[in-house]
Design an enzyme around this catalytic site. Sequence first.
Site, mmCIF file in Angstrom:
data_model
loop_
_atom_site.group_PDB
_atom_site.id
_atom_site.type_symbol
_atom_site.label_atom_id
_atom_site.label_comp_id
_atom_site.label_asym_id
_atom_site.label_seq_id
_atom_site.Cartn_x
_atom_site.Cartn_y
_atom_site.Cartn_z
ATOM 1 N N ARG A 1 12.627 23.972 -7.442
ATOM 2 C CA ARG A 1 13.283 22.761 -6.960
ATOM 3 C C ARG A 1 14.273 22.407 -8.061
ATOM 4 O O ARG A 1 15.226 23.142 -8.268
ATOM 5 C CB ARG A 1 12.235 21.672 -6.662
ATOM 6 N N MET B 1 7.136 -1.203 16.938
ATOM 7 C CA MET B 1 7.996 -1.454 15.775
ATOM 8 C C MET B 1 7.451 -2.567 14.871
ATOM 9 O O MET B 1 7.476 -2.451 13.651
ATOM 10 C CB MET B 1 9.412 -1.824 16.240
ATOM 11 N N LYS C 1 9.470 5.222 -9.931
ATOM 12 C CA LYS C 1 10.522 5.456 -8.926
ATOM 13 C C LYS C 1 10.104 4.874 -7.567
ATOM 14 O O LYS C 1 8.916 4.593 -7.359
ATOM 15 C CB LYS C 1 10.780 6.965 -8.803
ATOM 16 N N TYR D 1 3.008 1.032 24.827
ATOM 17 C CA TYR D 1 4.046 1.922 25.353
ATOM 18 C C TYR D 1 3.439 3.247 25.804
ATOM 19 O O TYR D 1 2.618 3.828 25.077
ATOM 20 C CB TYR D 1 5.086 2.219 24.276
HETATM 21 C C1 LIG Z 1 7.354 11.774 -8.886
HETATM 22 C C2 LIG Z 1 7.313 12.597 -10.109
HETATM 23 C C3 LIG Z 1 6.215 12.526 -10.982
HETATM 24 C C4 LIG Z 1 4.960 11.762 -10.666
HETATM 25 O O1 LIG Z 1 4.151 12.503 -9.773
HETATM 26 P P1 LIG Z 1 2.681 11.988 -9.373
HETATM 27 O O2 LIG Z 1 2.104 13.085 -8.573
HETATM 28 O O3 LIG Z 1 2.892 10.748 -8.568
HETATM 29 O O4 LIG Z 1 1.985 11.708 -10.643
HETATM 30 C C5 LIG Z 1 6.291 13.212 -12.178
HETATM 31 N N1 LIG Z 1 7.384 13.938 -12.497
HETATM 32 C C6 LIG Z 1 8.432 14.061 -11.668
HETATM 33 C C7 LIG Z 1 9.591 14.888 -12.088
HETATM 34 C C8 LIG Z 1 8.430 13.408 -10.439
HETATM 35 O O5 LIG Z 1 9.471 13.549 -9.617
#
Ligand SMILES: *Cc1c(COP(=O)(O)O)cnc(C)c1O
Length: 368
Positions: free
Chosen positions: A129, A305, A33, A258
């Site tokens: 969650r 930036m 992802k 800055y």
């Molecule tokens: C992002 C994610 C992972 C991977 O987590 P890591 O700590 O990067 O290994 C696994 N499962 C779900 C549902 C996630 O959202």
Amino acid sequence: MNRAEARIDLARISENVKHLKNLSGTDVMAVVKADAYGHGLVEVARAAIDGGASALGVALLEEAITLRNAGITSPILAWLVPPGSDFKSAVDNDIELAASSIIALEQIGSVTSKNRPRVHLEVDTGMTRGGFLSEWGKLDAHHVANIDIVGIFSHFARADEPDQEQNDQQRARFKEMVATLESFGYTNIVRHLSNSAATLKDDQSRFDMVRAGIAIYGLTPDLENLGSSESLGLKPAMQLRAKLHLVKQVPEGAAVGYGATAHTTSETKLGIVAMGYADGIPRIAKNVGVFVHGRKAPVIGRISMDQFVVDLGADSTAVSGDWVIVFGDGSKGEYTADDWGAASLSINYEIVTRIGPRVPRIYAHHVY
Ligand SMILES: *Cc1c(COP(=O)(O)O)cnc(C)c1O
């Protein structure tokens, strides 16, 4: 000529996957992802498959479709696909979906496609969650009549703190929820619970598959609690480097950047690094810097930036146009993504993930 680049060693991604697979003795879903944590979605996916990953995990449907359009045929699970999404595209493209609500199951089940929908039920075992919680007991056969339930999974909140009791509670709860599902006749489904931290440290939670993200990029899920990448047998895949736009001599007492938040304490050479917060360099970073000509040069003043200033030291041999390493695997003495995370009240995950689209990703087999 690039002014900055993220150099990614794909061979290391493959090696990290192989390592996790050997260590866990189970199937590995490579989590790609967020543009593969900033490393490049399609390239990383291919390297992970080369290393033995049997499936790919993404958050978004768009990410999954990009992988399919690139010709990747491995199983892909997308877990952040809210009701109202284009579930038909998912099913048409043979993308597996996570569901955590009855409304999601109803919408997925009503898709007409040449394929039957394939769903992993996400259950909330204590992270509070995603995942089924109060609706779990209301699930009924008719909710899944047109769906193949192929998996069940949950996610740890504190796997990076292996001694926390919550891990045992979540594992126990997961087993109960799996048992409930099995009691309804779903006995041939893929059970998965572990993220990278649990894959590395919790041999009770591996079930049929682990979902590894940060570790496939060669980074530790938590430097303090789990140890360095190296101690975990992982090899960081990304090196971030940038050009010195300018090197110049400045006198003692010069106000830098800055807000004039820093002043030189003696005559010195400053280097202007051609990256800034628009590229993902955290503006709040403190007590960190770059590595150039064999030594560290700390950030001085605020990150801008597109650029930031480092103190090279009066006797530095660096010149305008030289490369500096912002972070790497640390083997030469350079800063790491862990250092940048700590320096910005954050974690290595956020450092690599937020490197912006202006920074080209360069793929090499021997970055290091
Ligand atoms: C992002 C994610 C992972 C991977 O987590 P890591 O700590 O990067 O290994 C696994 N499962 C779900 C549902 C996630 O959202």
